[in-house]
Design a protein around this motif. Structure first.
Motif, PDB file in Angstrom:
ATOM      1  N   LEU A   1      80.457  -8.257  41.107  1.00  0.00           N
ATOM      2  CA  LEU A   1      80.219  -9.533  39.880  1.00  0.00           C
ATOM      3  C   LEU A   1      78.621  -9.783  39.921  1.00  0.00           C
ATOM      4  CD1 LEU A   1      83.424 -11.383  39.790  1.00  0.00           C
ATOM      5  CD2 LEU A   1      82.662  -9.630  38.177  1.00  0.00           C
TER       6      LEU A   1
ATOM      7  N   PHE B   1      76.121  -9.155  37.079  1.00  0.00           N
ATOM      8  CA  PHE B   1      75.523 -10.231  36.642  1.00  0.00           C
ATOM      9  C   PHE B   1      73.870 -10.056  36.591  1.00  0.00           C
ATOM     10  CE2 PHE B   1      73.687 -14.889  37.171  1.00  0.00           C
ATOM     11  CZ  PHE B   1      73.829 -15.239  35.837  1.00  0.00           C
TER      12      PHE B   1
ATOM     13  N   LEU C   1      71.079  -9.574  33.540  1.00  0.00           N
ATOM     14  CA  LEU C   1      70.045 -10.563  33.493  1.00  0.00           C
ATOM     15  C   LEU C   1      68.723  -9.996  33.348  1.00  0.00           C
ATOM     16  CD1 LEU C   1      70.841 -13.970  35.484  1.00  0.00           C
ATOM     17  CD2 LEU C   1      70.869 -13.711  33.193  1.00  0.00           C
TER      18      LEU C   1
ATOM     19  N   GLY D   1      68.047 -12.770  38.034  1.00  0.00           N
ATOM     20  CA  GLY D   1      68.695 -11.568  37.971  1.00  0.00           C
ATOM     21  C   GLY D   1      68.404 -10.701  39.333  1.00  0.00           C
TER      22      GLY D   1
ATOM     23  N   ALA E   1      70.263 -12.459  42.244  1.00  0.00           N
ATOM     24  CA  ALA E   1      71.677 -12.184  42.377  1.00  0.00           C
ATOM     25  C   ALA E   1      71.994 -10.721  42.745  1.00  0.00           C
ATOM     26  CB  ALA E   1      72.350 -12.182  40.703  1.00  0.00           C
TER      27      ALA E   1
END
Length: 385
Positions: free
Chosen positions: A22, A26, A30, A70, A73
């Motif tokens: 995830l 994500f 982004l 982004g 992450a």
């Protein structure tokens, strides 16, 4: 079996894989949105004759913020899920970019014409989504905890040492042909980048895992291996970006995007399998389905990027504004623009501004003296003079 036992300290595989997947999805979404926002900022400034620099606009800074979030992450996702599972998820960024391109595309065309033109993109998206489902579902279920002691033990193991030795030999041979023999083939340049990408993802996973462990209470910053991995990570990223930049100067960016994704993902999966033993005790059927999903993603990304518009070569000619005496550069074959502004021949994948939209020339021009020749002339005439 003793070596395997101390390097395979496993965690809650399902929860960690879900969190890592995830986070990677994500992060890639982004990054794609941020790049689209930044491109929109550049194109808007060009089309509106805005004299401001791009870094003075709110949209550009918004895109930069989304890029940082982004990439953060993506960096964190490597500490939760296997490397072989995270690396192919870069295809999510390609899908997102394709969807955003269709959303912001300003073209008035009939549905049949639109479908005919973008059929390959639709097919590529379907293949990429299906391939993503396969390799996420049947990918590695567990991976080793990334504490400093385990990383050191893996580094001194003969499989990893042999892998790095072969990588160094291959890299040196390719670099010799590229620099000395002037073999500027796209495959050679991207193979150099992919070999570095393998080192990058290995070190990123190590550094990310040690950072997360340190935050949760198990301090890893006191081990020298952390700083060694950090330096290698930064160096490999810099040199990888250099090779990609050189490739972009010689070849089409769409072709580079697809081939680089395929090569980098293959070497990343190989690095995860050797360094982190991610396919240890995995079922043969699961491995085959995982590889099938990766192949579907490769084909899907190739179809998506293949359908992008080619950049038109910029062959300028120059005219002089009859009123203000300001030189104007035009693409060959377009009508002359006597507005006294610089005109782009084409922007890369520019779907937001009509071709020939002018942007202000960032130079102060003096008015011409009397008798100045205002007739259009070609750039070849300038060379002859």
């Amino acid at each position: 079996m003793e070596e395997v036992e101390y390097t395979r300290v496993e965690s809650n595989s399902y929860t960690d894989n879900l969190i890592g997947t995830l986070l990677a999805i994500f992060g890639n979404v982004l990054v794609s949105i941020s790049l689209s926002i930044q491109k929109y900022s550049h194109v808007t400034l060009a089309g509106a004759k805005d004299p401001r620099s791009f870094y003075r606009t709110k949209t550009w800074w918004c895109g930069l913020l989304l890029t940082v979030l982004g990439e953060g992450a993506n960096f964190t996702s490597y500490s939760f899920a296997p490397l072989s599972l995270i690396a192919p998820l870069n295809a999510v960024a390609v899908i997102t970019s394709a969807i955003l391109g269709l959303i912001f595309l300003r073209e008035k065309s009939k549905p049949k014409e639109f479908l005919k033109r973008y059929m390959l993109s639709f097919l590529g998206c379907i293949l990429t989504v299906g391939g993503t489902y396969l390799f996420v579902t049947f990918g590695p279920n567990s991976h080793a905890k990334l504490n400093a002691e385990n990383i050191v033990k893996q580094l001194v193991g003969w499989p990893v040492l042999l892998y790095f030795l072969l990588e160094i030999i291959a890299f040196c041979l390719l670099l010799y042909f590229y620099k000395r023999r002037r073999a500027n083939y796209l495959v050679i340049i991207l193979l150099l980048g992919a070999l570095l990408a393998s080192v990058t993802v290995i070190t990123v996973k190590a550094v990310s895992g040690m950072v997360v462990l340190s935050i949760t209470g198990s301090m890893q910053f006191t081990y020298p291996i952390f700083y060694i991995m950090l330096v290698v990570m930064v160096a490999s990223v810099v040199f990888q970006a250099t090779f990609l930049s050189q490739a972009c100067q010689l070849y089409d960016s769409s072709l580079i995007a697809s081939i680089n994704y395929i090569l980098s993902t293959c070497f990343a999966i190989l690095g995860g399998a050797i360094f982190y033993l991610e396919f240890y005790q995995e079922d043969i059927l699961h491995i085959c389905l995982f590889l099938l999903g990766c192949c579907a993603c490769f084909l899907g990304v190739f179809l998506i990027t293949r359908n992008r518009k080619k950049v038109k070569a910029f062959e300028p000619y120059v005219t002089m504004d009859m009123v203000q005496g300001v030189p104007t550069i035009h693409d060959r074959g377009w009508g002359a623009d006597t507005s006294g502004s610089f005109t782009y021949g084409a922007l890369v994948n520019n779907d937001l501004v009509a071709p020939g939209a002018p942007a202000t020339l960032p130079l102060d021009q003096e008015k011409p003296g009397p008798g100045l020749n205002t007739a259009p002339y070609r750039s070849t005439d300038m060379k002859s003079n």
